[in-house]
Design a protein around this motif. Structure first.
Motif, PDB file in Angstrom:
ATOM      1  N   GLY A 277      23.450 -44.981  18.642  1.00 13.99           N
ATOM      2  CA  GLY A 277      24.144 -45.596  17.511  1.00 13.99           C
ATOM      3  C   GLY A 277      24.289 -47.097  17.616  1.00 13.99           C
ATOM      4  N   PHE A 278      23.898 -47.676  18.767  1.00 14.75           N
ATOM      5  CA  PHE A 278      24.026 -49.126  18.946  1.00 14.75           C
ATOM      6  C   PHE A 278      22.681 -49.731  19.292  1.00 14.75           C
ATOM      7  CE2 PHE A 278      28.215 -47.420  20.382  1.00 14.75           C
ATOM      8  CZ  PHE A 278      28.963 -47.885  19.302  1.00 14.75           C
ATOM      9  N   ASP A 279      22.513 -51.000  18.915  1.00 12.67           N
ATOM     10  CA  ASP A 279      21.248 -51.692  19.149  1.00 12.67           C
ATOM     11  C   ASP A 279      21.542 -53.167  19.423  1.00 12.67           C
ATOM     12  OD1 ASP A 279      18.556 -52.026  19.468  1.00 12.67           O
ATOM     13  OD2 ASP A 279      17.998 -51.496  17.412  1.00 12.67           O
ATOM     14  N   ASP A 280      20.513 -53.896  19.845  1.00 14.50           N
ATOM     15  CA  ASP A 280      20.627 -55.334  20.117  1.00 14.50           C
ATOM     16  C   ASP A 280      21.745 -55.613  21.113  1.00 14.50           C
ATOM     17  OD1 ASP A 280      18.584 -55.803  18.244  1.00 14.50           O
ATOM     18  OD2 ASP A 280      20.023 -55.901  16.603  1.00 14.50           O
ATOM     19  N   LEU A 281      21.643 -55.016  22.278  1.00 17.87           N
ATOM     20  CA  LEU A 281      22.671 -55.146  23.302  1.00 17.87           C
ATOM     21  C   LEU A 281      22.186 -55.991  24.483  1.00 17.87           C
ATOM     22  CD1 LEU A 281      24.011 -51.458  23.494  1.00 17.87           C
ATOM     23  CD2 LEU A 281      24.682 -53.292  21.921  1.00 17.87           C
TER      24      LEU A 281
ATOM     25  N   SER B 295      16.393 -54.540  22.224  1.00 21.43           N
ATOM     26  CA  SER B 295      16.498 -53.608  21.102  1.00 21.43           C
ATOM     27  C   SER B 295      15.714 -52.338  21.405  1.00 21.43           C
ATOM     28  CB  SER B 295      15.956 -54.248  19.811  1.00 21.43           C
ATOM     29  OG  SER B 295      16.598 -55.471  19.531  1.00 21.43           O
ATOM     30  N   THR B 296      16.054 -51.284  20.700  1.00 23.26           N
ATOM     31  CA  THR B 296      15.285 -50.051  20.817  1.00 23.26           C
ATOM     32  C   THR B 296      13.950 -50.210  20.106  1.00 23.26           C
ATOM     33  OG1 THR B 296      16.379 -49.177  18.840  1.00 23.26           O
ATOM     34  CG2 THR B 296      17.355 -48.613  20.963  1.00 23.26           C
ATOM     35  N   SER B 297      13.039 -49.267  20.336  1.00 25.46           N
ATOM     36  CA  SER B 297      11.718 -49.322  19.722  1.00 25.46           C
ATOM     37  C   SER B 297      11.376 -47.965  19.133  1.00 25.46           C
ATOM     38  CB  SER B 297      10.665 -49.725  20.759  1.00 25.46           C
ATOM     39  OG  SER B 297      10.556 -48.720  21.760  1.00 25.46           O
ATOM     40  N   ASP B 298      10.289 -47.927  18.383  1.00 18.50           N
ATOM     41  CA  ASP B 298       9.830 -46.656  17.814  1.00 18.50           C
ATOM     42  C   ASP B 298       9.396 -45.692  18.911  1.00 18.50           C
ATOM     43  OD1 ASP B 298      10.294 -47.646  15.289  1.00 18.50           O
ATOM     44  OD2 ASP B 298       8.231 -48.377  15.028  1.00 18.50           O
ATOM     45  N   VAL B 299       8.880 -46.252  20.011  1.00 17.60           N
ATOM     46  CA  VAL B 299       8.435 -45.417  21.123  1.00 17.60           C
ATOM     47  C   VAL B 299       9.619 -44.797  21.840  1.00 17.60           C
ATOM     48  CG1 VAL B 299       7.167 -45.390  23.309  1.00 17.60           C
ATOM     49  CG2 VAL B 299       6.363 -46.816  21.403  1.00 17.60           C
TER      50      VAL B 299
END
Length: 228
Positions: free
Chosen positions: A25-29, A56-60
């Protein structure tokens, strides 16, 4: 006490990295780290604290945040006691060689931050883990937590103003004092890898080498370490 002409301190060299985190639920940390240790420990090289890049998270990997942020520090000490957290409740003596994990040393404290709905930087997790003493490579997964407000009104106010509950000093995470009155909630995990090398611990009566590594044919694990 060390024999005449023998070593007076032992060394623990730690390298590795804060590999990744999982905060659904969180990103850009980004994360911060610092080491907490007792009065018997002295850093001789490396960095005691640091701050990573924003990731950040990725599609992979939609649920994993990869930092791969390096850590590198060397400690010297004469006493393996660390942060008032003896596993068996009492400090051992030199007359009885130690066996891991009957004692504890420095801890690494990790704090993770990121933007909220309004763009304010807020804490997303605190956690701490002891630095391993056994020579070799180790991986630790730290359960993270965040402080919580004590009432619904305070929760709404802190969300609206962007001033979430947080510790003014993150090192309190590595201490037990006052934890019983602190309200927290579990939130996420952080994975850290350690590469540990020790020097002169056995000469001072502390045996932390696993049984499968006590083969003389393997050679010394401290080659290339400097005496500080």
């Amino acid at each position: 006490m060390a024999a005449a002409g023998g070593p007076s301190v032992f060394l623990v060299a730690v390298t590795g990295q804060i590999e990744s985190g999982s905060f659904p639920g969180f990103d850009d940390l980004y994360c911060k780290f610092c080491f907490v240790y007792g009065q018997d420990w002295v850093p001789t090289a490396g960095l005691e604290e640091g701050i990573s890049q924003i990731t950040s998270t990725s599609d992979v990997s939609p649920t994993t945040l990869v930092w791969n942020f390096p850590i590198d520090i060397t400690f010297k000490s004469t006493n393996p006691s660390g942060c008032e957290c003896w596993v068996w409740g009492a400090a051992p003596s030199l007359s009885s060689p130690l066996t891991f994990p009957s004692f504890a040393g420095p801890q690494i404290v990790v704090s993770v931050y990121g933007p909220d709905f309004f763009g304010h930087d807020v804490v997303r997790g605190y956690g701490a883990v002891h630095v391993p003493f056994t020579p070799g490579r180790h991986t630790r997964t730290i359960p993270m937590f965040v402080p919580e407000s004590t009432s619904r009104l305070q929760q709404f106010t802190s969300w609206f103003t962007g001033r979430r509950p947080e510790f003014t000093d993150p090192t309190v995470v590595a201490q037990g004092e006052g934890r019983e009155v602190t309200r927290v909630r579990s939130q996420g995990f952080v994975t850290i890898s350690f590469n540990v090398v020790t020097k002169d611990m056995k000469k001072l009566g502390y045996d932390v080498t696993p049984s499968d590594m006590q083969d003389p044919s393997l050679g010394p694990l401290t080659e290339g370490m400097h005496m500080y």
